[in-house]
Motif scaffolding. Structure first.
Motif: not given
Length: 197
Positions: A139-154
């Motif tokens: 779940w910690a990895l999932l939260a980090a992945a979500c933050a990564f997507v929010l920061a880099t998806a564009h």
């Protein structure tokens, strides 16, 4: 790293969801019973009923993220982050100090008894197992992945050329063609080995 950002994010979602699904069938809590010699082994799904459905949702989000456009990337990341928060808040107490509520349904099923006082007297100790810790890390990895997507998806690369709209009868130049792209070019009447390439 941004060249493979989508792949890293998708893998993190799939890994987290996979660990959640597998751990739902494994022992999360060992309940030592005062009335029996054998301890009661409580699975992840019994300890946290939302575990399996939310893990499946994370797997689905990971699969969808692999083909999503920019707007949906952000939507999936927000949904994933919400799921990560729910799963973290449900798993952390089990890892730190398993509550009686997490084993009560399994105890009631095994003994036919219910009631907090009765079950409390029946249990001499609760211990979390390695699968609960593995799920917490997921779940910690999932939260980090979500933050990564929010920061880099564009800034992620767009999808493959073969899914882009053809405006002038030719695909936009985006590098060497693979075998599928070559067949697509032939289907449109263009020689992929011609001098324009």
């Amino acid at each position: 790293m941004l060249a493979r950002a989508r792949m890293y994010a998708v893998l993190a979602f799939l890994l987290s969801g996979g660990v959640g699904i597998i751990s739902s069938t494994q022992t999360w809590i060992t309940a030592n019973r005062a009335d029996a010699a054998e301890p009661l082994l409580v699975s992840g799904a019994d300890a946290m009923p939302l575990l399996a459905p939310l893990s499946l949702a994370v797997l689905a989000l990971g699969a969808a993220l692999s083909i999503a456009g920019v707007v949906l990337r952000y939507a999936f990341a927000v949904l994933g982050l919400g799921g990560a928060v729910v799963l973290l808040t449900g798993t952390l107490p089990i890892v730190l100090d398993p509550p009686l509520e997490a084993v009560a349904p399994a105890l009631t099923k095994a003994t036919g008894l219910s009631g907090d006082k009765t079950l409390q007297a029946m249990v001499s100790g609760l211990h979390s197992g390695g699968w609960a810790i593995a799920a917490l890390c997921a779940w910690a990895l999932l939260a980090a992945a979500c933050a990564f997507v929010l920061a880099t998806a564009h800034r992620w690369k767009a999808g493959s050329r073969r899914y882009e709209q053809i405006s002038d009868g030719h695909h936009a130049e985006a590098g060497p063609l693979d075998a599928v792209d070559s067949w697509d070019e032939l289907s449109h009447g263009t020689d992929p080995t011609g001098p324009s390439r």
